[in-house]
Design a protein around this motif. Structure first.
Motif, PDB file in Angstrom:
ATOM      1  N   ARG A 161      -7.668   1.554   0.116  1.00 46.60           N
ATOM      2  CA  ARG A 161      -8.745   2.542   0.072  1.00 46.60           C
ATOM      3  C   ARG A 161      -8.190   3.958   0.055  1.00 46.60           C
ATOM      4  NH1 ARG A 161     -13.668   0.151   1.370  1.00 46.60           N
ATOM      5  NH2 ARG A 161     -13.485  -2.071   0.853  1.00 46.60           N
ATOM      6  N   PRO A 162      -8.815   4.873  -0.706  1.00 49.82           N
ATOM      7  CA  PRO A 162      -8.334   6.261  -0.727  1.00 49.82           C
ATOM      8  C   PRO A 162      -8.267   6.899   0.659  1.00 49.82           C
ATOM      9  CG  PRO A 162      -9.874   5.885  -2.523  1.00 49.82           C
ATOM     10  CD  PRO A 162      -9.912   4.653  -1.675  1.00 49.82           C
ATOM     11  N   THR A 163      -9.301   6.669   1.468  1.00 49.73           N
ATOM     12  CA  THR A 163      -9.283   7.221   2.821  1.00 49.73           C
ATOM     13  C   THR A 163      -8.151   6.603   3.631  1.00 49.73           C
ATOM     14  OG1 THR A 163     -11.673   7.554   2.752  1.00 49.73           O
ATOM     15  CG2 THR A 163     -10.621   7.579   4.923  1.00 49.73           C
ATOM     16  N   GLY A 164      -7.935   5.309   3.442  1.00 51.81           N
ATOM     17  CA  GLY A 164      -6.853   4.639   4.148  1.00 51.81           C
ATOM     18  C   GLY A 164      -5.492   5.203   3.768  1.00 51.81           C
ATOM     19  N   LEU A 188      -4.892   8.207   2.826  1.00 51.84           N
ATOM     20  CA  LEU A 188      -4.775   9.512   3.488  1.00 51.84           C
ATOM     21  C   LEU A 188      -4.343   9.329   4.939  1.00 51.84           C
ATOM     22  CD1 LEU A 188      -7.871  11.459   2.126  1.00 51.84           C
ATOM     23  CD2 LEU A 188      -5.456  11.964   1.679  1.00 51.84           C
ATOM     24  N   VAL A 189      -4.905   8.332   5.597  1.00 50.43           N
ATOM     25  CA  VAL A 189      -4.490   8.031   6.962  1.00 50.43           C
ATOM     26  C   VAL A 189      -3.010   7.641   6.991  1.00 50.43           C
ATOM     27  CG1 VAL A 189      -4.791   6.429   8.900  1.00 50.43           C
ATOM     28  CG2 VAL A 189      -6.801   7.383   7.736  1.00 50.43           C
ATOM     29  N   GLY A 190      -2.597   6.845   6.006  1.00 56.97           N
ATOM     30  CA  GLY A 190      -1.199   6.460   5.939  1.00 56.97           C
ATOM     31  C   GLY A 190      -0.290   7.664   5.752  1.00 56.97           C
ATOM     32  N   ARG A 191      -0.703   8.598   4.906  1.00 60.89           N
ATOM     33  CA  ARG A 191       0.136   9.755   4.601  1.00 60.89           C
ATOM     34  C   ARG A 191       0.243  10.717   5.779  1.00 60.89           C
ATOM     35  NH1 ARG A 191       1.771  12.091  -0.263  1.00 60.89           N
ATOM     36  NH2 ARG A 191       2.355  14.296  -0.102  1.00 60.89           N
ATOM     37  N   TYR A 192      -0.904  11.051   6.380  1.00 59.05           N
ATOM     38  CA  TYR A 192      -0.894  12.077   7.412  1.00 59.05           C
ATOM     39  C   TYR A 192      -0.821  11.509   8.823  1.00 59.05           C
ATOM     40  CZ  TYR A 192      -2.045  15.103   3.531  1.00 59.05           C
ATOM     41  OH  TYR A 192      -1.996  15.775   2.349  1.00 59.05           O
ATOM     42  N   GLU A 226      -1.578   2.143  -7.221  1.00 58.89           N
ATOM     43  CA  GLU A 226      -1.661   1.103  -8.240  1.00 58.89           C
ATOM     44  C   GLU A 226      -1.544  -0.289  -7.627  1.00 58.89           C
ATOM     45  OE1 GLU A 226      -2.356   1.752 -11.349  1.00 58.89           O
ATOM     46  OE2 GLU A 226      -2.335   3.930 -10.962  1.00 58.89           O
ATOM     47  N   GLU A 227      -2.293  -1.246  -8.163  1.00 57.50           N
ATOM     48  CA  GLU A 227      -2.165  -2.626  -7.727  1.00 57.50           C
ATOM     49  C   GLU A 227      -0.925  -3.261  -8.343  1.00 57.50           C
ATOM     50  OE1 GLU A 227      -5.663  -4.845  -8.534  1.00 57.50           O
ATOM     51  OE2 GLU A 227      -6.991  -3.549  -7.373  1.00 57.50           O
ATOM     52  N   TRP A 228      -0.445  -4.331  -7.723  1.00 60.33           N
ATOM     53  CA  TRP A 228       0.729  -5.029  -8.256  1.00 60.33           C
ATOM     54  C   TRP A 228       0.431  -5.608  -9.637  1.00 60.33           C
ATOM     55  CZ3 TRP A 228       1.687  -8.354  -3.275  1.00 60.33           C
ATOM     56  CH2 TRP A 228       2.352  -7.567  -2.324  1.00 60.33           C
ATOM     57  N   ASP A 229       1.341  -5.404 -10.586  1.00 61.82           N
ATOM     58  CA  ASP A 229       1.213  -5.981 -11.919  1.00 61.82           C
ATOM     59  C   ASP A 229       2.610  -6.066 -12.544  1.00 61.82           C
ATOM     60  OD1 ASP A 229       0.282  -6.975 -14.294  1.00 61.82           O
ATOM     61  OD2 ASP A 229      -0.333  -5.014 -15.084  1.00 61.82           O
ATOM     62  N   PRO A 230       3.206  -7.260 -12.519  1.00 59.10           N
ATOM     63  CA  PRO A 230       2.660  -8.536 -12.049  1.00 59.10           C
ATOM     64  C   PRO A 230       2.783  -8.670 -10.537  1.00 59.10           C
ATOM     65  CG  PRO A 230       4.876  -8.865 -12.838  1.00 59.10           C
ATOM     66  CD  PRO A 230       4.554  -7.419 -13.108  1.00 59.10           C
ATOM     67  N   VAL A 231       2.109  -9.659  -9.982  1.00 55.45           N
ATOM     68  CA  VAL A 231       2.259  -9.956  -8.560  1.00 55.45           C
ATOM     69  C   VAL A 231       3.670 -10.484  -8.332  1.00 55.45           C
ATOM     70  CG1 VAL A 231       1.448 -11.382  -6.641  1.00 55.45           C
ATOM     71  CG2 VAL A 231      -0.195 -10.437  -8.276  1.00 55.45           C
ATOM     72  N   PRO A 232       4.405  -9.896  -7.394  1.00 57.67           N
ATOM     73  CA  PRO A 232       5.803 -10.330  -7.188  1.00 57.67           C
ATOM     74  C   PRO A 232       5.899 -11.726  -6.597  1.00 57.67           C
ATOM     75  CG  PRO A 232       5.143  -8.744  -5.510  1.00 57.67           C
ATOM     76  CD  PRO A 232       4.032  -8.782  -6.512  1.00 57.67           C
ATOM     77  N   LEU A 233       7.059 -12.295  -6.737  1.00 57.33           N
ATOM     78  CA  LEU A 233       7.368 -13.585  -6.134  1.00 57.33           C
ATOM     79  C   LEU A 233       7.010 -13.549  -4.656  1.00 57.33           C
ATOM     80  CD1 LEU A 233       8.913 -16.376  -6.503  1.00 57.33           C
ATOM     81  CD2 LEU A 233      10.958 -15.109  -5.744  1.00 57.33           C
ATOM     82  N   SER A 234       6.299 -14.559  -4.170  1.00 55.61           N
ATOM     83  CA  SER A 234       5.842 -14.573  -2.788  1.00 55.61           C
ATOM     84  C   SER A 234       7.006 -14.836  -1.842  1.00 55.61           C
ATOM     85  CB  SER A 234       4.783 -15.650  -2.589  1.00 55.61           C
ATOM     86  OG  SER A 234       5.355 -16.937  -2.702  1.00 55.61           O
ATOM     87  N   PRO A 235       6.880 -14.441  -0.564  1.00 58.41           N
ATOM     88  CA  PRO A 235       7.949 -14.749   0.390  1.00 58.41           C
ATOM     89  C   PRO A 235       8.243 -16.244   0.482  1.00 58.41           C
ATOM     90  CG  PRO A 235       6.480 -13.101   1.309  1.00 58.41           C
ATOM     91  CD  PRO A 235       5.842 -13.573   0.040  1.00 58.41           C
TER      92      PRO A 235
END
Length: 298
Positions: free
Chosen positions: A202-205, A207-211, A220-229
């Motif tokens: 989320r955009p608001t989320g 912002l919380v992460g940044r500040y 951006e979303e993953w494309d392609p989805v990376p190999l899973s753990p």
């Protein structure tokens, strides 16, 4: 802060004449520059001096919203450096590193740059130790960046199977330790993980992460989805793999480490730690010492 030039790392760029940490900036294969710190082993070399190049180096991959300078990471360095040289770094979007966090996808390139730096300093054996997000990154790195001596002619490199071509032979790990890692992507089964997904998506989320957490998150979303753990865990052998998880982890319940161990097909060791919470913040000196002992003897 010194800077390592693009391309091959110069072993002379890090004079190992003192025991103090050395800071530098490393270029990744996709052009992001990450901060990194080298702490030489505090053990003696037999002549009373500090251990320089050669021997084992432990590369530490921190969790989401962490950095090379977080107290929990530095505590791990203090313990690990009693057994081996230690390299820490800040993932992209964290600390003083450039770029934006992709929450475990392109971060594999950051880890590869740190491992390649360790080898350029003359370390003949490199062990990766990752916590939480870093735990998922060391698993995928262990599958994508393989020792050429163990590859077979009838199977393409794993990097190609994931649609990537940047795996460098000097960037492989000789052993892998994954602590408090998820087994699968998009897990939202606990309240902390639902909050994390809100912050990432989320955009608001963001912002919380940044500040609030000083973490710059890619939109951006993953494309392609990376190999899973869990998919990566199945591909790490013959390199030794250690999976560590606390039975009080509020993020990922015990089915996650068990899935990882099962995927490794018996090739991994599984430590389920009684009373332990999540990642580097919950790893006490006793556990860190055990991990360091495993890293240098596995």
């Amino acid at each position: 802060m010194s800077s390592v030039s693009e391309g091959r790392f110069r072993s002379s760029s890090v004079p190992l004449i003192t025991r103090g940490p050395l800071r530098t900036t490393l270029p990744t294969d996709d052009g992001v520059r990450i901060e990194a710190v080298y702490d030489p082993c505090t053990a003696d070399d037999g002549a009373g001096g500090p251990v320089g190049g050669g021997g084992t180096a432990i590369v530490v991959a921190h969790g989401f919203t962490g950095s090379a300078d977080r107290p929990a990471v530095r505590r791990a360095v203090e313990v690990f450096s009693q057994r081996a040289a230690v390299i820490t770094f800040s993932f992209r979007g964290h600390g003083r590193s450039g770029g934006r966090s992709t929450v475990g996808d392109r971060e594999v390139l950051d880890l590869a740059a740190a491992v390649a730096w360790a080898r350029s300093l003359g370390h003949t054996r490199v062990v990766t130790v990752g916590f939480s997000m870093g735990g998922s990154v060391v698993l995928r790195h262990g599958a994508l960046y393989t020792d050429p001596a163990t590859e077979t002619e009838d199977a393409p490199p794993v990097a190609e199977r994931e649609g990537r071509t940047e795996a460098r032979t000097e960037a492989h790990a000789d052993a892998v330790v994954s602590v408090s890692a998820p087994a699968r992507w998009y897990y939202r089964g606990t309240a902390p993980m639902r909050r994390l997904h809100w912050m990432v998506t989320r955009p608001t989320g963001r912002l919380v992460g940044r500040y609030g957490f000083r973490t710059r998150i890619d939109r951006e979303e993953w494309d392609p989805v990376p190999l899973s753990p869990v998919g990566a865990a199945a591909l790490i052998a013959p390199a030794p793999l250690l999976i560590v998880h606390g039975d009080q982890d509020p993020y990922f319940p015990l089915d996650h480490p068990r899935m990882l161990a099962d995927a490794a097909g018996g090739a991994a060791q599984l430590w389920l730690e009684h009373g332990m919470g999540h990642a580097e913040n919950a790893a006490d000196e006793t556990l860190l010492t055990r991990i360091a002992d495993w890293a240098v003897t596995s």
